[in-house]
Design a protein around this motif. Sequence first.
Motif, PDB file in Angstrom:
ATOM      1  N   ASN A 488      -7.982 -26.247  55.449  1.00 55.90           N
ATOM      2  CA  ASN A 488      -8.582 -25.662  54.251  1.00 55.90           C
ATOM      3  C   ASN A 488      -8.069 -24.248  53.995  1.00 55.90           C
ATOM      4  O   ASN A 488      -8.813 -23.376  53.581  1.00 55.90           O
ATOM      5  CB  ASN A 488     -10.103 -25.619  54.416  1.00 55.90           C
ATOM      6  N   ILE A 489      -6.776 -24.026  54.211  1.00 57.31           N
ATOM      7  CA  ILE A 489      -6.206 -22.692  54.077  1.00 57.31           C
ATOM      8  C   ILE A 489      -5.949 -22.390  52.612  1.00 57.31           C
ATOM      9  O   ILE A 489      -5.402 -23.223  51.882  1.00 57.31           O
ATOM     10  CB  ILE A 489      -4.891 -22.588  54.879  1.00 57.31           C
ATOM     11  N   LEU A 490      -6.338 -21.214  52.175  1.00 55.22           N
ATOM     12  CA  LEU A 490      -6.086 -20.804  50.794  1.00 55.22           C
ATOM     13  C   LEU A 490      -4.586 -20.664  50.569  1.00 55.22           C
ATOM     14  O   LEU A 490      -3.889 -20.009  51.344  1.00 55.22           O
ATOM     15  CB  LEU A 490      -6.771 -19.462  50.501  1.00 55.22           C
ATOM     16  N   THR A 491      -4.068 -21.266  49.498  1.00 50.02           N
ATOM     17  CA  THR A 491      -2.648 -21.139  49.181  1.00 50.02           C
ATOM     18  C   THR A 491      -2.347 -19.723  48.709  1.00 50.02           C
ATOM     19  O   THR A 491      -3.247 -18.950  48.364  1.00 50.02           O
ATOM     20  CB  THR A 491      -2.244 -22.125  48.082  1.00 50.02           C
ATOM     21  N   TRP A 492      -1.060 -19.396  48.668  1.00 51.59           N
ATOM     22  CA  TRP A 492      -0.661 -18.063  48.204  1.00 51.59           C
ATOM     23  C   TRP A 492      -1.049 -17.870  46.737  1.00 51.59           C
ATOM     24  O   TRP A 492      -1.525 -16.817  46.339  1.00 51.59           O
ATOM     25  CB  TRP A 492       0.837 -17.876  48.404  1.00 51.59           C
ATOM     26  N   LYS A 493      -0.881 -18.897  45.923  1.00 47.93           N
ATOM     27  CA  LYS A 493      -1.262 -18.810  44.514  1.00 47.93           C
ATOM     28  C   LYS A 493      -2.763 -18.573  44.378  1.00 47.93           C
ATOM     29  O   LYS A 493      -3.207 -17.744  43.584  1.00 47.93           O
ATOM     30  CB  LYS A 493      -0.864 -20.096  43.781  1.00 47.93           C
ATOM     31  N   ILE A 618       4.636 -10.191  57.876  1.00 49.26           N
ATOM     32  CA  ILE A 618       3.403  -9.633  57.302  1.00 49.26           C
ATOM     33  C   ILE A 618       2.485 -10.734  56.793  1.00 49.26           C
ATOM     34  O   ILE A 618       1.269 -10.661  56.924  1.00 49.26           O
ATOM     35  CB  ILE A 618       3.747  -8.651  56.158  1.00 49.26           C
ATOM     36  N   VAL A 619       3.082 -11.784  56.218  1.00 48.35           N
ATOM     37  CA  VAL A 619       2.302 -12.829  55.551  1.00 48.35           C
ATOM     38  C   VAL A 619       1.621 -13.739  56.569  1.00 48.35           C
ATOM     39  O   VAL A 619       2.165 -14.020  57.635  1.00 48.35           O
ATOM     40  CB  VAL A 619       3.214 -13.653  54.618  1.00 48.35           C
ATOM     41  N   ASP A 620       0.429 -14.198  56.223  1.00 50.50           N
ATOM     42  CA  ASP A 620      -0.329 -15.148  57.041  1.00 50.50           C
ATOM     43  C   ASP A 620       0.594 -16.292  57.477  1.00 50.50           C
ATOM     44  O   ASP A 620       1.097 -17.048  56.641  1.00 50.50           O
ATOM     45  CB  ASP A 620      -1.489 -15.694  56.202  1.00 50.50           C
ATOM     46  N   PRO A 621       0.854 -16.439  58.771  1.00 48.84           N
ATOM     47  CA  PRO A 621       1.805 -17.468  59.233  1.00 48.84           C
ATOM     48  C   PRO A 621       1.361 -18.889  58.904  1.00 48.84           C
ATOM     49  O   PRO A 621       2.184 -19.799  58.850  1.00 48.84           O
ATOM     50  CB  PRO A 621       1.868 -17.232  60.747  1.00 48.84           C
ATOM     51  N   ARG A 622       0.075 -19.096  58.651  1.00 45.23           N
ATOM     52  CA  ARG A 622      -0.415 -20.441  58.338  1.00 45.23           C
ATOM     53  C   ARG A 622       0.103 -20.941  56.992  1.00 45.23           C
ATOM     54  O   ARG A 622       0.053 -22.143  56.709  1.00 45.23           O
ATOM     55  CB  ARG A 622      -1.943 -20.453  58.351  1.00 45.23           C
ATOM     56  N   LEU A 623       0.603 -20.009  56.145  1.00 48.30           N
ATOM     57  CA  LEU A 623       1.173 -20.431  54.868  1.00 48.30           C
ATOM     58  C   LEU A 623       2.539 -21.089  55.043  1.00 48.30           C
ATOM     59  O   LEU A 623       3.063 -21.702  54.100  1.00 48.30           O
ATOM     60  CB  LEU A 623       1.299 -19.229  53.920  1.00 48.30           C
ATOM     61  N   GLU A 624       3.132 -20.914  56.213  1.00 46.73           N
ATOM     62  CA  GLU A 624       4.402 -21.556  56.567  1.00 46.73           C
ATOM     63  C   GLU A 624       5.485 -21.321  55.513  1.00 46.73           C
ATOM     64  O   GLU A 624       6.242 -22.215  55.152  1.00 46.73           O
ATOM     65  CB  GLU A 624       4.180 -23.064  56.776  1.00 46.73           C
ATOM     66  N   ARG A 625       5.521 -20.096  55.004  1.00 48.52           N
ATOM     67  CA  ARG A 625       6.532 -19.652  54.035  1.00 48.52           C
ATOM     68  C   ARG A 625       6.503 -20.445  52.728  1.00 48.52           C
ATOM     69  O   ARG A 625       7.500 -20.481  51.999  1.00 48.52           O
ATOM     70  CB  ARG A 625       7.932 -19.682  54.643  1.00 48.52           C
ATOM     71  N   HIS A 626       5.360 -21.036  52.409  1.00 47.09           N
ATOM     72  CA  HIS A 626       5.218 -21.727  51.132  1.00 47.09           C
ATOM     73  C   HIS A 626       4.791 -20.718  50.069  1.00 47.09           C
ATOM     74  O   HIS A 626       3.641 -20.719  49.603  1.00 47.09           O
ATOM     75  CB  HIS A 626       4.189 -22.861  51.242  1.00 47.09           C
TER      76      HIS A 626
END
Length: 691
Positions: A488-493, A618-626
């Motif tokens: 349930n991770i919030l997307t970057w958008k 810097i970015v939350d690693p759970r986003l996996e560069r998406h």
Amino acid sequence: MSQTFKPFRLPLLGGFALMLLLVHARDDQSGFISIDCGLAGNSSYAEKTTGIKYIADETFIDTGERKSVLPEYSNRYQQPYTSLRSFPEGNRNCYEINVTDGYKFPYDAFDRIWNGYYDNDWTQLITTSTIDNSNNFRPPEIVLSTAATPKNKNGSLEIRWLPSDNVTEYYVYMHFSEVEKLPGNQSRQMYINRDGKLFEKSLVLRNYLGVITSYNTKALSNGGQYNFSIFKFENSIPPILNAIEFYMLTQSKTSSQTYKIKKNWQGDPCVPQAYLWEGLNCSYRENESPRIISLDLSSSGLTGEIATSISNLEMIHTLDLSNNNLIGPIPNLMSQLPNLNVLNLEKNKLTGSVPIRLIDRNKSAAAWWGFKRKRHGVVAEAKDIIGTSVESRKLQFTYSEIIKITNNFKRILGKGGFGNVYHGYINDTQLAIKMLSPSSVDLLVRVHHKNLTSLVGYCNDKTGVGLVYEYMSSGNLRAHLFSGSSSNILTWKDRLQIAIDAAQGLEYLHYGCKPPIIHRDVKLTNILLNENFQAKLSDFGLSRTFPSNDDTHVSTVVAGTPGYLDPELNEKSDVYSFGVVLLEIISCRPVYSSREHERIHISRWVSSMLAEGDIYGIVDPRLERHFNTNAVWKAVEIAMACVSPNAIKRPTMSQVLVELKESLATEIAGTRQSHETELTNSIELTNPSVR
């Protein structure tokens, strides 16, 4: 139709690409409207240099202030550039211009004039494919279809431009679009210098036919020639440039005439969604046009009888006509509005009664007729006022009603500034009730914005003081960011949109309230999410008003949460706190972390990562560069500007909001392009060429 809009900047050079696209004069102006923004009255003229005929803008807009260039500068410019219209108040300022369905309008959405520019050391790249030019600057697709690149593969693009004087300040906008379909192992990575100093540290064109615009946020002035150099990074293919624009910053004086209106109502009432008409809400259902569902015409100076045209609002749920001078009977047509369940007619001179069919239909809904029974100065009982749909009505409750709503303060939702927040019910509607000090009530009952938790009502009697808020079913932002669930991770958008929602709420407090308000406790737990994950700021128990003079500080007690606090107390304190929140949204790291027995603030950690050029770290690693890297860079830069130790160097919330919206536009454009590329590749794989 030609629209020459000059709200803040005047074009000196519309821009240049690698081919001559438009000429300065148009022989045939039929079908075009050239507007001189700020021209007085209904006057018109033909500009001497271009021959273009201009008319005044006053018949197309009801807001803004007319201004003109200082006399000592006026003969430097063409006549359209000696007047302007500025918008110091409000955020919805639309020109209302009729267009013809099916008619082909100019290539440029802003009717800029583009000229060709050549250099012997350059060569040209051309594409006939469709370019996505939907970013905020809207460079024409035909301009973007050509690009310059150095003939020498290891060379740079050199742009030299000499302004007309040594004192004017300028803004520059460079537009880049990848017009070559590159192999998967290649990308175009560039950086830009201005006069030998870094102007843009990293610009990566990853999306084929996508658009990126690089620009300065502070005016440039060096008293001489401007020299821009675009270099490639090592192992990158050569740099490109599709188009460039220069704009001058002008000085102006206030016109003798200003125009004042009660409401800012221009353009479409529901679109764009971020700039709704003041006093209404709309529904946005998929595959349907937006429809007005809530309309507030209270205190609008309305006279006469209720107009029969109100029956056209077939989707209206809530209608507030209170505090006007309406007369005559309440028309039966009200009962023909199938969705109307909240009607406020209080403080008018209406006669008769509410149509019985409307009363019968709304017995279980929220019907507030305004002139129905009152007791002890309180309008009806809570159960008569609020039903299945909670509206933002500032209704007064007794303390005994608050006890009943909260089931004797049984469930605590949270502990905010100056008081606890309790869970409650009225019929089937969930509410949040905050008990606080009496001094806070007067401030809070007048605050209303779509990105602030809606105040349903309040209690202010000898027994206790409380506020009744809408219930935000998805909880607070911190719970979602730091949730242990990986599904349930919030997307970057989504994160960017939530940040924009919160920024809009803060901007309203700073510039939409009179006097302006400092929130003073902006943090993740005070950003609440409804069922649609729309973010709203909560907890105004610490809020204080502050003077409109930017140089005056507020003398009051310091309050707030450690890590989010700024030593100085003014509107820039909220900007600092918001910057910390934005860094948390980006990184999903706590405000403070420990390293070798040292307590490290998140802004210091991000600064150290930036020094190493590690944006991915810097970015939350759970986003996996998406995510779109350029969108992330912009968001990080905004956040770091917000947490500047020097309050003067921090942007305003209005500036922050503009930058965040641009970051979201970049992310959406990148996602769309990526999806289209994946779809194309999929089609190619499943449909091999016929041999």
